[in-house]
Design a protein around this motif. Structure first.
Motif, mmCIF file in Angstrom:
data_model
loop_
_atom_site.group_PDB
_atom_site.id
_atom_site.type_symbol
_atom_site.label_atom_id
_atom_site.label_comp_id
_atom_site.label_asym_id
_atom_site.label_seq_id
_atom_site.Cartn_x
_atom_site.Cartn_y
_atom_site.Cartn_z
ATOM 1 N N GLY A 7 0.789 -1.230 0.000
ATOM 2 C CA GLY A 7 0.000 0.000 0.000
ATOM 3 C C GLY A 7 0.820 1.278 0.000
ATOM 4 N N GLU A 8 2.113 1.174 0.234
ATOM 5 C CA GLU A 8 2.989 2.350 0.309
ATOM 6 C C GLU A 8 3.819 2.587 -0.945
ATOM 7 N N VAL A 9 3.873 1.614 -1.831
ATOM 8 C CA VAL A 9 4.796 1.672 -2.968
ATOM 9 C C VAL A 9 4.618 2.939 -3.798
ATOM 10 N N ASP A 10 3.408 3.227 -4.241
ATOM 11 C CA ASP A 10 3.206 4.374 -5.117
ATOM 12 C C ASP A 10 3.617 5.691 -4.455
ATOM 13 N N ALA A 11 3.312 5.837 -3.173
ATOM 14 C CA ALA A 11 3.604 7.084 -2.474
ATOM 15 C C ALA A 11 5.062 7.222 -2.060
ATOM 16 N N THR A 26 11.035 8.099 -3.051
ATOM 17 C CA THR A 26 11.811 8.642 -1.936
ATOM 18 C C THR A 26 12.711 7.577 -1.320
ATOM 19 N N VAL A 27 12.148 6.401 -1.052
ATOM 20 C CA VAL A 27 12.882 5.328 -0.386
ATOM 21 C C VAL A 27 13.881 4.663 -1.327
ATOM 22 N N LEU A 28 13.519 4.568 -2.607
ATOM 23 C CA LEU A 28 14.350 3.892 -3.609
ATOM 24 C C LEU A 28 14.574 4.832 -4.800
ATOM 25 N N PRO A 29 15.411 5.858 -4.630
ATOM 26 C CA PRO A 29 15.576 6.855 -5.694
ATOM 27 C C PRO A 29 16.258 6.346 -6.968
ATOM 28 N N ASP A 59 6.301 -6.473 -8.316
ATOM 29 C CA ASP A 59 5.574 -6.197 -9.559
ATOM 30 C C ASP A 59 5.287 -4.708 -9.710
ATOM 31 N N ARG A 60 4.920 -4.050 -8.617
ATOM 32 C CA ARG A 60 4.604 -2.619 -8.678
ATOM 33 C C ARG A 60 5.868 -1.807 -8.953
ATOM 34 N N LEU A 61 6.978 -2.170 -8.314
ATOM 35 C CA LEU A 61 8.230 -1.457 -8.574
ATOM 36 C C LEU A 61 8.618 -1.592 -10.044
ATOM 37 N N THR A 62 8.479 -2.790 -10.590
ATOM 38 C CA THR A 62 8.787 -3.013 -12.002
ATOM 39 C C THR A 62 7.891 -2.139 -12.879
ATOM 40 N N ALA A 63 6.611 -2.068 -12.541
ATOM 41 C CA ALA A 63 5.667 -1.239 -13.303
ATOM 42 C C ALA A 63 6.027 0.245 -13.217
ATOM 43 N N LEU A 64 6.647 0.641 -12.108
ATOM 44 C CA LEU A 64 7.055 2.036 -11.934
ATOM 45 C C LEU A 64 8.401 2.343 -12.593
ATOM 46 N N GLY A 65 9.003 1.345 -13.239
ATOM 47 C CA GLY A 65 10.228 1.601 -13.988
ATOM 48 C C GLY A 65 11.513 1.124 -13.343
#
Length: 108
Positions: A44-48, A52-55, A78-84
């Motif tokens: 639930g925190e990935v998008d927000a 910041t946490v993983l620049p 999966d969400r991190l991968t989707a975010l690039g």
């Protein structure tokens, strides 16, 4: 499908300082016990918080959860991968396997 990393590969990467480890349980679980140097980031925190946490989107990142039955590590990966993020792997066996192998953990 997120690539997997073995316990031995992860232990070596942590020892070499070449990986960012992400605890997807967060909260009290992270405070109580986590892999060495792990950052807390729940699904639930990935998008927000990811930027910041993983620049560094090219950094080697490994997500983990409690055990293979826990879906959080896969969801965050999966969400991190989707975010690039380009080098995300999952330690499927999780902290339960790590502790059972007698490897060190940290607490907050």
């Amino acid at each position: 499908m997120t690539a997997l990393i073995t316990r031995d590969e992860l232990a070596a990467a942590i020892g070499a300082g070449t990986v960012t480890v992400v605890d997807t349980l967060g909260g009290q679980y992270h405070a109580q016990q986590h892999l060495p140097g792990a950052l807390a980031l729940t699904p639930g925190e990935v998008d927000a918080l990811a930027a910041t946490v993983l620049p560094d989107r090219t950094a080697a990142i490994v997500t983990y959860c409690s055990n293979p039955a826990c879906p959080n590590s896969g969801q965050v990966a999966d969400r991190l991968t989707a975010l690039g993020y380009t080098d995300v792997r999952k330690y499927r066996e999780g902290i339960q396997d790590w502790v059972e192998a007698g490897l060190p953990t940290e607490s907050a």
